[in-house]
Design a protein around this motif. Structure first.
Motif, PDB file in Angstrom:
ATOM      1  N   GLU A   1       5.008  16.293  -8.475  1.00  0.00           N
ATOM      2  CA  GLU A   1       3.599  15.936  -8.635  1.00  0.00           C
ATOM      3  C   GLU A   1       3.203  14.748  -7.770  1.00  0.00           C
ATOM      4  OE1 GLU A   1      -0.301  15.496  -9.735  1.00  0.00           O
ATOM      5  OE2 GLU A   1       1.040  17.214  -9.884  1.00  0.00           O
ATOM      6  N   ILE A   2       4.009  13.719  -7.746  1.00  0.00           N
ATOM      7  CA  ILE A   2       3.589  12.490  -7.063  1.00  0.00           C
ATOM      8  C   ILE A   2       3.884  12.516  -5.570  1.00  0.00           C
ATOM      9  CG2 ILE A   2       3.862  11.134  -9.167  1.00  0.00           C
ATOM     10  CD1 ILE A   2       6.458  10.033  -8.082  1.00  0.00           C
ATOM     11  N   ILE A   3       4.850  13.331  -5.146  1.00  0.00           N
ATOM     12  CA  ILE A   3       5.168  13.410  -3.718  1.00  0.00           C
ATOM     13  C   ILE A   3       4.481  14.643  -3.155  1.00  0.00           C
ATOM     14  CG2 ILE A   3       7.002  13.641  -2.010  1.00  0.00           C
ATOM     15  CD1 ILE A   3       8.836  12.227  -4.045  1.00  0.00           C
ATOM     16  N   GLY A   4       3.356  14.431  -2.523  1.00  0.00           N
ATOM     17  CA  GLY A   4       2.554  15.556  -2.054  1.00  0.00           C
ATOM     18  C   GLY A   4       1.951  15.291  -0.687  1.00  0.00           C
ATOM     19  N   LEU A   5       0.833  15.936  -0.442  1.00  0.00           N
ATOM     20  CA  LEU A   5       0.214  15.865   0.875  1.00  0.00           C
ATOM     21  C   LEU A   5      -0.316  14.475   1.204  1.00  0.00           C
ATOM     22  CD1 LEU A   5      -1.669  19.290   0.824  1.00  0.00           C
ATOM     23  CD2 LEU A   5       0.530  18.741   1.870  1.00  0.00           C
ATOM     24  N   ALA A   6      -0.645  13.687   0.173  1.00  0.00           N
ATOM     25  CA  ALA A   6      -1.130  12.330   0.442  1.00  0.00           C
ATOM     26  C   ALA A   6      -0.081  11.492   1.150  1.00  0.00           C
ATOM     27  CB  ALA A   6      -1.553  11.653  -0.863  1.00  0.00           C
ATOM     28  N   ASN A   7       1.202  11.791   0.923  1.00  0.00           N
ATOM     29  CA  ASN A   7       2.253  11.066   1.624  1.00  0.00           C
ATOM     30  C   ASN A   7       2.235  11.353   3.121  1.00  0.00           C
ATOM     31  OD1 ASN A   7       3.516  11.779  -1.292  1.00  0.00           O
ATOM     32  ND2 ASN A   7       4.255   9.806  -0.588  1.00  0.00           N
ATOM     33  N   ILE A   8       1.756  12.553   3.494  1.00  0.00           N
ATOM     34  CA  ILE A   8       1.744  12.962   4.897  1.00  0.00           C
ATOM     35  C   ILE A   8       0.477  12.494   5.593  1.00  0.00           C
ATOM     36  CG2 ILE A   8       1.779  14.940   6.468  1.00  0.00           C
ATOM     37  CD1 ILE A   8       4.428  14.472   5.095  1.00  0.00           C
ATOM     38  N   TRP A   9      -0.678  12.681   4.945  1.00  0.00           N
ATOM     39  CA  TRP A   9      -1.921  12.470   5.693  1.00  0.00           C
ATOM     40  C   TRP A   9      -2.688  11.200   5.323  1.00  0.00           C
ATOM     41  CZ3 TRP A   9      -4.331  17.508   3.436  1.00  0.00           C
ATOM     42  CH2 TRP A   9      -4.973  17.264   2.235  1.00  0.00           C
ATOM     43  N   LEU A  10      -2.397  10.584   4.180  1.00  0.00           N
ATOM     44  CA  LEU A  10      -3.213   9.446   3.766  1.00  0.00           C
ATOM     45  C   LEU A  10      -2.490   8.113   3.918  1.00  0.00           C
ATOM     46  CD1 LEU A  10      -5.895   8.529   2.701  1.00  0.00           C
ATOM     47  CD2 LEU A  10      -5.089   8.931   0.364  1.00  0.00           C
ATOM     48  N   PHE A  11      -1.300   7.998   3.367  1.00  0.00           N
ATOM     49  CA  PHE A  11      -0.593   6.722   3.416  1.00  0.00           C
ATOM     50  C   PHE A  11      -0.362   6.235   4.855  1.00  0.00           C
ATOM     51  CE2 PHE A  11       3.293   4.131   3.427  1.00  0.00           C
ATOM     52  CZ  PHE A  11       2.914   3.128   2.552  1.00  0.00           C
ATOM     53  N   PRO A  12       0.124   7.090   5.772  1.00  0.00           N
ATOM     54  CA  PRO A  12       0.301   6.611   7.151  1.00  0.00           C
ATOM     55  C   PRO A  12      -1.011   6.162   7.792  1.00  0.00           C
ATOM     56  CG  PRO A  12       1.515   8.650   6.816  1.00  0.00           C
ATOM     57  CD  PRO A  12       0.642   8.462   5.623  1.00  0.00           C
ATOM     58  N   TYR A  13      -2.091   6.916   7.544  1.00  0.00           N
ATOM     59  CA  TYR A  13      -3.381   6.556   8.124  1.00  0.00           C
ATOM     60  C   TYR A  13      -3.879   5.223   7.574  1.00  0.00           C
ATOM     61  CZ  TYR A  13      -8.381   6.639   9.114  1.00  0.00           C
ATOM     62  OH  TYR A  13      -9.645   6.314   9.521  1.00  0.00           O
ATOM     63  N   LEU A  14      -3.724   5.003   6.266  1.00  0.00           N
ATOM     64  CA  LEU A  14      -4.166   3.746   5.676  1.00  0.00           C
ATOM     65  C   LEU A  14      -3.380   2.569   6.237  1.00  0.00           C
ATOM     66  CD1 LEU A  14      -4.710   4.733   1.927  1.00  0.00           C
ATOM     67  CD2 LEU A  14      -6.451   4.284   3.656  1.00  0.00           C
ATOM     68  N   CYS A  15      -2.085   2.765   6.480  1.00  0.00           N
ATOM     69  CA  CYS A  15      -1.288   1.708   7.100  1.00  0.00           C
ATOM     70  C   CYS A  15      -1.824   1.379   8.489  1.00  0.00           C
ATOM     71  CB  CYS A  15       0.176   2.135   7.194  1.00  0.00           C
ATOM     72  SG  CYS A  15       1.054   2.147   5.614  1.00  0.00           S
ATOM     73  N   PHE A  16      -2.090   2.417   9.269  1.00  0.00           N
ATOM     74  CA  PHE A  16      -2.596   2.221  10.630  1.00  0.00           C
ATOM     75  C   PHE A  16      -3.953   1.515  10.615  1.00  0.00           C
ATOM     76  CE2 PHE A  16      -5.333   3.805  14.048  1.00  0.00           C
ATOM     77  CZ  PHE A  16      -4.610   3.402  15.164  1.00  0.00           C
ATOM     78  N   LYS A  17      -4.841   1.943   9.709  1.00  0.00           N
ATOM     79  CA  LYS A  17      -6.205   1.424   9.679  1.00  0.00           C
ATOM     80  C   LYS A  17      -6.273   0.008   9.118  1.00  0.00           C
ATOM     81  CE  LYS A  17      -9.139   2.707   6.518  1.00  0.00           C
ATOM     82  NZ  LYS A  17     -10.086   3.445   5.649  1.00  0.00           N
ATOM     83  N   ASN A  18      -5.340  -0.335   8.234  1.00  0.00           N
ATOM     84  CA  ASN A  18      -5.434  -1.594   7.495  1.00  0.00           C
ATOM     85  C   ASN A  18      -4.347  -2.603   7.860  1.00  0.00           C
ATOM     86  OD1 ASN A  18      -7.720  -0.941   5.769  1.00  0.00           O
ATOM     87  ND2 ASN A  18      -6.370   0.538   4.814  1.00  0.00           N
ATOM     88  N   GLY A  19      -3.998  -2.658   9.135  1.00  0.00           N
ATOM     89  CA  GLY A  19      -3.112  -3.722   9.578  1.00  0.00           C
ATOM     90  C   GLY A  19      -1.672  -3.340   9.774  1.00  0.00           C
ATOM     91  N   GLY A  20      -1.378  -2.036   9.874  1.00  0.00           N
ATOM     92  CA  GLY A  20      -0.012  -1.602  10.138  1.00  0.00           C
ATOM     93  C   GLY A  20       0.943  -2.053   9.052  1.00  0.00           C
ATOM     94  N   GLY A  21       2.051  -2.686   9.470  1.00  0.00           N
ATOM     95  CA  GLY A  21       3.043  -3.146   8.504  1.00  0.00           C
ATOM     96  C   GLY A  21       2.501  -4.164   7.524  1.00  0.00           C
ATOM     97  N   ALA A  22       1.422  -4.861   7.875  1.00  0.00           N
ATOM     98  CA  ALA A  22       0.818  -5.824   6.947  1.00  0.00           C
ATOM     99  C   ALA A  22       0.258  -5.137   5.703  1.00  0.00           C
ATOM    100  CB  ALA A  22      -0.296  -6.611   7.656  1.00  0.00           C
ATOM    101  N   PHE A  23      -0.091  -3.866   5.816  1.00  0.00           N
ATOM    102  CA  PHE A  23      -0.623  -3.121   4.670  1.00  0.00           C
ATOM    103  C   PHE A  23       0.427  -3.001   3.567  1.00  0.00           C
ATOM    104  CE2 PHE A  23      -1.640   0.956   2.505  1.00  0.00           C
ATOM    105  CZ  PHE A  23      -2.902   0.634   2.030  1.00  0.00           C
ATOM    106  N   PHE A  24       1.698  -3.079   3.936  1.00  0.00           N
ATOM    107  CA  PHE A  24       2.749  -3.009   2.916  1.00  0.00           C
ATOM    108  C   PHE A  24       2.641  -4.159   1.916  1.00  0.00           C
ATOM    109  CE2 PHE A  24       5.717  -0.815   6.200  1.00  0.00           C
ATOM    110  CZ  PHE A  24       5.031   0.379   6.005  1.00  0.00           C
ATOM    111  N   ILE A  25       2.101  -5.290   2.333  1.00  0.00           N
ATOM    112  CA  ILE A  25       2.006  -6.456   1.446  1.00  0.00           C
ATOM    113  C   ILE A  25       1.077  -6.171   0.272  1.00  0.00           C
ATOM    114  CG2 ILE A  25       1.307  -8.885   1.271  1.00  0.00           C
ATOM    115  CD1 ILE A  25       2.229  -9.215   4.184  1.00  0.00           C
ATOM    116  N   PRO A  26      -0.214  -5.804   0.495  1.00  0.00           N
ATOM    117  CA  PRO A  26      -1.051  -5.474  -0.662  1.00  0.00           C
ATOM    118  C   PRO A  26      -0.569  -4.233  -1.396  1.00  0.00           C
ATOM    119  CG  PRO A  26      -2.208  -4.957   1.388  1.00  0.00           C
ATOM    120  CD  PRO A  26      -0.984  -5.745   1.759  1.00  0.00           C
ATOM    121  N   TYR A  27      -0.008  -3.269  -0.653  1.00  0.00           N
ATOM    122  CA  TYR A  27       0.442  -2.044  -1.314  1.00  0.00           C
ATOM    123  C   TYR A  27       1.533  -2.335  -2.338  1.00  0.00           C
ATOM    124  CZ  TYR A  27       2.563   2.515  -2.078  1.00  0.00           C
ATOM    125  OH  TYR A  27       3.089   3.642  -2.667  1.00  0.00           O
ATOM    126  N   PHE A  28       2.557  -3.098  -1.944  1.00  0.00           N
ATOM    127  CA  PHE A  28       3.664  -3.342  -2.869  1.00  0.00           C
ATOM    128  C   PHE A  28       3.285  -4.342  -3.966  1.00  0.00           C
ATOM    129  CE2 PHE A  28       6.263  -1.537   0.603  1.00  0.00           C
ATOM    130  CZ  PHE A  28       6.934  -0.579  -0.131  1.00  0.00           C
TER     131      PHE A  28
END
Length: 630
Positions: A44-71
């Motif tokens: 259920e939790i590992i789906g298409l959002a892992n392919i198309w959304l999470f990588p894009y959000l990282c790219f759009k929101n500061g690359g590796g810096a996005f990991f800070i608010p995410y975690f």
């Protein structure tokens, strides 16, 4: 009670928890073993959002810096909610609606709101699987149909990326692409203007998706169903039905394959992607941190919504899946492991995605900003472009769309399982009878199939986007998450809930969890909700901006699940104005005389004394409870 006797449940359900009929119906089944629960939640939790959304959000929101608010938000928002919802299901042994009825009757509407969202998901998400099936069928053709412009759906503006990939002239930095849109390239234009025009609207891959698959038209009619796509949708529903028609007996077995197989394909794509020229340039854009982005509230809001979406929170799915655990299963440890697995998968998928995007950018001498797409555009336009330029492109297309199909399939049928569980638990006397389960799932499949047909019309893509953006508005999720933590922490009692978890797993959860439920998680949800209210709702679908009527429909879809909450408050008050926040007497309370909430050793809410009937029921349940781990 021995495990062998416990497994002899009516209707063939495996491993009844304690043999006590619930709400007048036969006892519920249980997972055959721990791994079925782990794999089902993973599906259920590992789906298409892992392919198309999470990588894009990282790219759009500061690359590796996005990991800070995410975690940070994963720790203070995602994990507390994940444990809460799963533990509520395991503790009550009820689905997404009746679990909240037992915990706090006046907030039964929280469960109903989540089921409305699951219904939305069951209607529109499976359309993506229909597209994947169509692409999978098209992948066996040579050449790939999205690489040429001599098909019946192509327009005079089409340009074949297939031709360009084999013509070195078009891959040079000074190549003249102006003929694509009859524009003259001058020094007044940005260097990548014509490249951008090429990749935005006129490639053969995009025309295949917009003109052949979804077939958008000028009038955006919802009456002309494309029956070839309807056939693909029917195939997707048949696959989904036979994965869940026998309940957890079939679901628990199906997930072994549907979860592991996409991982195998993802690993294959990983080794192919990182060996492509330009892959490391793509990974640099994915991982290189831009810390300055962290001061923007939108980055934190994107991280919070991604945590909720990617962990299937606020949908009641975790509650339903957790309800099939044995009472003494260590759900606390399972939840921590699953959250780590999901986040790691998102990062791994981002590495795969951006290695391919880096290859695409280098092949056409484009900037990463031009080639990066989000959402379905990445899966059904961006990746087909990339795959078409690779040797043995049909093979890689088959591998990719098989992965997409199975990533979406397990998320889909687990949602159907969750909805069927919630409905069954609301009417156990009728729906736990022999063969009732199969009929219920069939009704859900048929109804959702019919409701999804408008999504396969000329205007179906716009309707799809309206459901995706408005039906699953982040505002709705933040409100539900806020209320869930508030109800558990302040009405049911955070200390009492921690006592329940300790009774189930044998040890007390980390103390920070209690204060997250009391203060931190509701505060985060409240702040994110207020920020989201300031954002303007915007829909834009491949050059078409929906009118006011579409926005009205979107607002209706957004309001509908939220209306369940006050509606059920009124219904509960009318039924019984007394004890509207008192938990069901059937719930086991190992320490009923302890205060339900304390802060700094100060008693905030005293114990709710159980009735003698509750004590008798609890003693009987404790005598019959199987204390062995799952």
């Amino acid at each position: 009670m021995t495990e062998e006797k416990a497994s002899e449940a009516p209707d063939g359900d495996p491993k009844s928890d304690n043999g006590i009929p619930e709400e007048g119906g036969p006892p519920r089944g249980k997972w055959a073993n721990k791994m079925e629960f782990i794999f089902s939640v993973s599906g259920e939790i590992i789906g298409l959002a892992n392919i198309w959304l999470f990588p894009y959000l990282c790219f759009k929101n500061g690359g590796g810096a996005f990991f800070i608010p995410y975690f940070i938000l994963l720790f203070f928002l995602g994990i507390p909610l994940f444990i809460l919802e799963t533990a509520v299901g395991q503790y009550t042994s009820e689905g997404g609606v009746t679990a909240w009825r037992k915990i706090c009757p006046v907030f039964e509407g929280l469960g109903m709101a989540s089921q409305v969202l699951v219904m939305y998901l069951n209607i529109y998400y499976i359309v993506i699987l229909a597209w994947a099936i169509f692409y999978l069928y098209s992948s066996i053709k040579s050449p790939l149909p999205w690489t040429t412009c001599d098909n019946w759906w192509n327009t005079e503006h089409c340009f074949s990326t297939y031709t360009a990939s084999y013509d070195p002239h078009f891959t040079q930095p000074d190549a003249d692409w102006s003929f694509l849109h009859n524009v003259t390239t001058t020094s007044d234009y940005p260097d990548n203007l014509t490249y951008t025009a090429f990749f935005d609207h006129k490639s053969a891959a995009e025309e295949f998706f917009t003109k052949r698959v979804v077939r958008m038209s000028a009038d955006m009619s919802l009456s002309n169903v494309h029956w070839d796509m309807a056939l693909c949708l029917l195939i997707a529903w048949i696959m989904c039905y036979f994965c869940v028609w026998k309940g957890i007996r079939s679901t628990g077995k199906a997930v072994y394959f549907t979860v592991t197989f996409p991982y195998l394909l993802l690993v294959i794509l990983f080794f192919r992607g990182v060996t492509l020229p330009g892959a490391w340039e793509g990974l640099k854009y994915f991982l290189m941190p831009d810390v300055a982005m962290l001061i923007q509230p939108k980055v934190w809001c994107d991280a919070a919504s991604q945590v909720l979406y990617s962990h299937a929170l606020c949908l009641g799915v975790l509650t339903s899946l957790g309800s099939y655990n044995k009472y003494n299963n260590d759900c606390y440890r399972d939840c921590l492991a699953l959250c780590v697995l999901n986040s790691a998968t998102g990062i791994f998928a981002g590495v795969v995605t951006f290695s391919f995007l880096g290859f695409m950018a280098q092949s056409y001498h484009l900037s990463m900003e031009v080639v990066v797409e989000s959402g379905i555009g990445l899966v059904f336009v961006g990746f087909p472009k990339i795959l078409s330029t690779m040797p043995v492109s049909s093979f890689w297309a088959v591998v990719f769309f098989l992965m997409i199909l199975f990533l979406g399939l397990d998320s889909q049928f687990v949602c159907v399982e969750s909805l069927a569980t919630s409905i069954t638990d609301m009417f156990p006397r009728h729906l736990r009878r022999p063969h009732a389960r199969e009929l219920l799932v069939l009704v859900i499949a048929v109804v959702c199939f019919l409701l999804a047909l408008p999504l396969l019309t000329d205007g179906g893509m716009v309707l799809f986007q309206v459901i995706d953006v408005c039906g699953f508005s982040r505002i709705t999720f933040f409100i539900i998450a806020f209320l869930e933590t508030t109800v558990i922490a302040w009405l049911y009692g955070a200390d009492r809930f921690c006592d329940n978890i300790e009774d189930m797993i044998g040890y007390r959860p980390f103390p920070v969890l209690k204060y997250c439920w009391l203060f931190v998680t509701p505060l985060i949800c409240g702040l994110m909700m207020l920020y989201s209210l300031t954002e303007r709702m915007h829909l834009y679908v491949y050059g078409y901006e929906p009118g006011e009527s579409w926005l009205i429909l979107g607002r209706l879809l957004m309001i509908t699940p939220l209306m369940c909450i006050p509606l059920y408050i009124v219904i509960t008050l009318c039924r019984n104005g007394n004890n509207i926040t008192t938990p069901s007497s059937a719930l086991r309370q190992a320490q009923p005389h302890k205060p339900i909430l304390k802060l700094c050793e100060c008693v905030i809410f005293k114990a709710q004394r159980p009735s003698s009937r509750s004590v008798d029921n609890r003693n009987e349940k404790m005598m019959m409870e199987e204390h062995g781990g799952v």
